[in-house]
Each structure stands twice: as C-alpha cells, then as structure tokens.
Design a protein around this motif. Structure first.
Motif, mmCIF file in Angstrom:
data_model
loop_
_atom_site.group_PDB
_atom_site.id
_atom_site.type_symbol
_atom_site.label_atom_id
_atom_site.label_comp_id
_atom_site.label_asym_id
_atom_site.label_seq_id
_atom_site.Cartn_x
_atom_site.Cartn_y
_atom_site.Cartn_z
ATOM 1 N N SER A 192 0.816 -1.217 0.000
ATOM 2 C CA SER A 192 0.000 0.000 0.000
ATOM 3 C C SER A 192 0.852 1.272 0.000
ATOM 4 O O SER A 192 2.087 1.231 0.039
ATOM 5 C CB SER A 192 -0.916 0.004 1.228
ATOM 6 N N ALA A 193 0.165 2.406 0.014
ATOM 7 C CA ALA A 193 0.842 3.709 0.018
ATOM 8 C C ALA A 193 1.643 3.949 1.289
ATOM 9 O O ALA A 193 2.517 4.820 1.314
ATOM 10 C CB ALA A 193 -0.192 4.823 -0.172
ATOM 11 N N ASP A 194 1.363 3.184 2.362
ATOM 12 C CA ASP A 194 2.142 3.347 3.588
ATOM 13 C C ASP A 194 3.581 2.876 3.416
ATOM 14 O O ASP A 194 4.482 3.340 4.115
ATOM 15 C CB ASP A 194 1.511 2.552 4.741
ATOM 16 N N PHE A 195 3.795 1.930 2.483
ATOM 17 C CA PHE A 195 5.121 1.355 2.324
ATOM 18 C C PHE A 195 5.606 1.450 0.874
ATOM 19 O O PHE A 195 6.191 2.441 0.480
ATOM 20 C CB PHE A 195 5.137 -0.101 2.816
ATOM 21 N N PHE A 196 5.355 0.411 0.064
ATOM 22 C CA PHE A 196 5.994 0.307 -1.244
ATOM 23 C C PHE A 196 5.238 0.948 -2.408
ATOM 24 O O PHE A 196 5.800 1.062 -3.500
ATOM 25 C CB PHE A 196 6.269 -1.163 -1.579
ATOM 26 N N LYS A 197 3.974 1.328 -2.222
ATOM 27 C CA LYS A 197 3.214 1.996 -3.290
ATOM 28 C C LYS A 197 3.361 1.236 -4.614
ATOM 29 O O LYS A 197 3.734 1.799 -5.645
ATOM 30 C CB LYS A 197 3.694 3.439 -3.464
ATOM 31 N N THR A 198 3.046 -0.046 -4.593
ATOM 32 C CA THR A 198 3.329 -0.878 -5.763
ATOM 33 C C THR A 198 2.532 -0.491 -7.006
ATOM 34 O O THR A 198 2.973 -0.767 -8.127
ATOM 35 C CB THR A 198 3.085 -2.362 -5.440
ATOM 36 N N ASP A 199 1.372 0.153 -6.839
ATOM 37 C CA ASP A 199 0.623 0.601 -8.010
ATOM 38 C C ASP A 199 1.404 1.647 -8.795
ATOM 39 O O ASP A 199 1.350 1.693 -10.027
ATOM 40 C CB ASP A 199 -0.734 1.180 -7.592
ATOM 41 N N GLU A 200 2.144 2.478 -8.073
ATOM 42 C CA GLU A 200 2.905 3.559 -8.700
ATOM 43 C C GLU A 200 4.336 3.147 -9.010
ATOM 44 O O GLU A 200 4.926 3.582 -10.010
ATOM 45 C CB GLU A 200 2.914 4.779 -7.777
ATOM 46 N N PHE A 201 4.913 2.288 -8.171
ATOM 47 C CA PHE A 201 6.309 1.879 -8.320
ATOM 48 C C PHE A 201 6.400 0.343 -8.274
ATOM 49 O O PHE A 201 6.717 -0.232 -7.232
ATOM 50 C CB PHE A 201 7.166 2.485 -7.210
ATOM 51 N N PRO A 202 6.107 -0.305 -9.392
ATOM 52 C CA PRO A 202 6.004 -1.767 -9.377
ATOM 53 C C PRO A 202 7.335 -2.513 -9.316
ATOM 54 O O PRO A 202 7.356 -3.701 -8.991
ATOM 55 C CB PRO A 202 5.294 -2.076 -10.697
ATOM 56 N N THR A 203 8.434 -1.827 -9.602
ATOM 57 C CA THR A 203 9.713 -2.521 -9.731
ATOM 58 C C THR A 203 10.790 -1.892 -8.861
ATOM 59 O O THR A 203 10.857 -0.671 -8.722
ATOM 60 C CB THR A 203 10.187 -2.512 -11.195
ATOM 61 N N MET A 204 11.614 -2.745 -8.268
ATOM 62 C CA MET A 204 12.817 -2.329 -7.564
ATOM 63 C C MET A 204 14.003 -2.882 -8.342
ATOM 64 O O MET A 204 13.954 -4.022 -8.818
ATOM 65 C CB MET A 204 12.790 -2.894 -6.130
ATOM 66 N N THR A 205 15.075 -2.098 -8.500
ATOM 67 C CA THR A 205 16.220 -2.564 -9.284
ATOM 68 C C THR A 205 17.517 -2.406 -8.504
ATOM 69 O O THR A 205 17.648 -1.525 -7.653
ATOM 70 C CB THR A 205 16.353 -1.799 -10.612
ATOM 71 N N PHE A 206 18.460 -3.283 -8.821
ATOM 72 C CA PHE A 206 19.822 -3.174 -8.301
ATOM 73 C C PHE A 206 20.784 -3.292 -9.461
ATOM 74 O O PHE A 206 20.666 -4.198 -10.289
ATOM 75 C CB PHE A 206 20.120 -4.274 -7.280
ATOM 76 N N ARG A 207 21.740 -2.365 -9.530
ATOM 77 C CA ARG A 207 22.779 -2.385 -10.552
ATOM 78 C C ARG A 207 24.128 -2.219 -9.854
ATOM 79 O O ARG A 207 24.382 -1.205 -9.217
ATOM 80 C CB ARG A 207 22.583 -1.247 -11.570
ATOM 81 N N SER A 208 24.988 -3.220 -9.963
ATOM 82 C CA SER A 208 26.285 -3.130 -9.305
ATOM 83 C C SER A 208 27.151 -2.054 -9.960
ATOM 84 O O SER A 208 27.039 -1.789 -11.158
ATOM 85 C CB SER A 208 27.007 -4.475 -9.352
ATOM 86 N N THR A 209 28.011 -1.451 -9.142
ATOM 87 C CA THR A 209 28.948 -0.430 -9.633
ATOM 88 C C THR A 209 30.393 -0.789 -9.341
ATOM 89 O O THR A 209 31.297 -0.241 -9.970
ATOM 90 C CB THR A 209 28.628 0.942 -9.018
ATOM 91 N N ALA A 210 30.646 -1.683 -8.369
ATOM 92 C CA ALA A 210 32.021 -2.061 -8.021
ATOM 93 C C ALA A 210 32.004 -3.341 -7.203
ATOM 94 O O ALA A 210 31.025 -3.651 -6.525
ATOM 95 C CB ALA A 210 32.696 -0.941 -7.229
ATOM 96 N N VAL A 211 33.104 -4.092 -7.287
ATOM 97 C CA VAL A 211 33.302 -5.261 -6.427
ATOM 98 C C VAL A 211 34.717 -5.211 -5.863
ATOM 99 O O VAL A 211 35.623 -4.639 -6.474
ATOM 100 C CB VAL A 211 33.088 -6.592 -7.182
ATOM 101 N N GLU A 212 34.890 -5.798 -4.685
ATOM 102 C CA GLU A 212 36.221 -5.869 -4.103
ATOM 103 C C GLU A 212 36.334 -7.106 -3.225
ATOM 104 O O GLU A 212 35.341 -7.589 -2.678
ATOM 105 C CB GLU A 212 36.536 -4.616 -3.281
#
Length: 199
Positions: free
Chosen positions: A94-114
């Motif tokens: 719901s709008a209290d947390f993830f607002k999935t209707d408006e923001f259906p996707t979460m993404t991760f893109r790596s930038t560095a590893v060590e």
C-alpha cells in the motif's frame, strides 16, 4: 583465488589466473526457482519478521581474468512480496510502504566489487525503489560452481547487507505503549543466489 578480487595491475602481472576461475568467465542468468531474495525486519521491538520477493529477474557477468570487472543486475517485482501474512503483505504493498501501483519494480545495478578475504567479497551498487536511488553494499560469499544433472553450469553466492528503509522514504510506523516503534528502520537483507551460465 576467489571470484571477485580488487583490481591490482601489479598482482595481475605476477600472479597467474587460476584455470578453474578463468573457466567461470561468462554471462549468467539468475535462477528464480533456486534463489531467495529475502529480508528481515524487527517487529514490535521483540521479534523478527522474515520475508522475500517471489518474482524477479537477474543477470551476472563474471570475468575470471579480471574479476573486478564482474557485474550484477536485478529487477524485482515489488508486488511479489511474501511475509507469510496476506494482511501484512497487503499493507506493505500500500501507500504506507511500497506503493506498488505507482512503483512496481525495484532494481539493483552493481557499480564495483572488491575482495574481502577468502571467498568473501563486497559488492557495491545502486538500489532504486520508490523513485529514489541510493548506494548499498552487499557482503557476498562465493559458494562454489558445479554442473547440475541437467548439464547447467551453476555458480552460487550467499549475501548479507543492511539498509535503512527511511533512506528511500519508507517511513510509516506506529508507536508502542511500552516505547519504541512497531517496525524497525533497519532492514537486514539476506540472499541465496544460484545462477546458470548462458549457452
């Protein structure tokens, strides 16, 4: 020698690349049926609630000759959140947390590893959620590589991290009569990742 190492030109010039490590070089697809993208939140100051996202896609590029060039990418369907309680999952969508209707996707893109010693590695990347992108760091342990009974070449990782949900604007909470709040700001991330080498 592990899968990810900090890039070091001097070391690369003097230390031969392990043939086993070099054999892992390639592009991989994360296998959702053998992967868990989980999290843990403190609830009511007394217990932990565990959950995971059931739907996602991901890719890895592993470079055995220069492991610091390895990359990772994840796209997660936020609506697939599962904490074992339909009512709680509905509230999280719901709008209290993830607002999935408006923001259906979460993404991760790596930038560095060590490298972090032994089979332990640190992966830094951009986590995008609710229209906000913040840098996060995940500690990964390389679990090994094997060919499964179906002929798939697999690699495995176990990962841990911690974020503050308020960094992405997820701030809903409720005060407890005994002090404290219902849901912790700190969220622990827990990953078990299996990926299949692309043909």
């Amino acid at each position: 020698m592990g899968l990810f190492n900090r890039h070091n030109d001097d070391a690369a010039a003097t230390a031969p690349v392990s043939p086993d490590l070099a054999a892992l070089t390639g592009d991989y697809t994360v296998d959702p049926s053998h992967t868990t993208l989980g999290f843990v939140a403190r609830h009511a100051m007394v217990t932990n609630v565990k959950g995971q996202f059931r739907e996602f896609t991901g890719t890895l590029h592993l470079d055995g000759s220069d492991p610091s060039k390895s990359t990772a990418s994840l796209d997660i369907v936020v609506n697939s959140i599962d904490t074992g309680s339909a009512d709680r999952d509905g509230h999280l969508r719901s709008a209290d947390f993830f607002k999935t209707d408006e923001f259906p996707t979460m993404t991760f893109r790596s930038t560095a590893v060590e490298a972090a010693g032994g089979d332990d590695y640190r992966v830094t990347g951009d986590l995008s959620l609710l229209g906000v992108t913040k840098e996060v760091t995940i500690d990964l342990e390389f679990q090994g590589a094997a060919k499964d009974p179906f002929g798939n070449e697999r690699v495995g990782f176990e990962g841990r991290g911690e974020i503050s949900r308020s960094d992405w604007g997820v701030t809903w909470n409720a005060a407890l009569e005994t002090g404290g709040v219902l849901v912790s700001d700190k969220i622990k991330l827990r990953f078990d990742i299996s990926a299949i080498k692309n043909a």
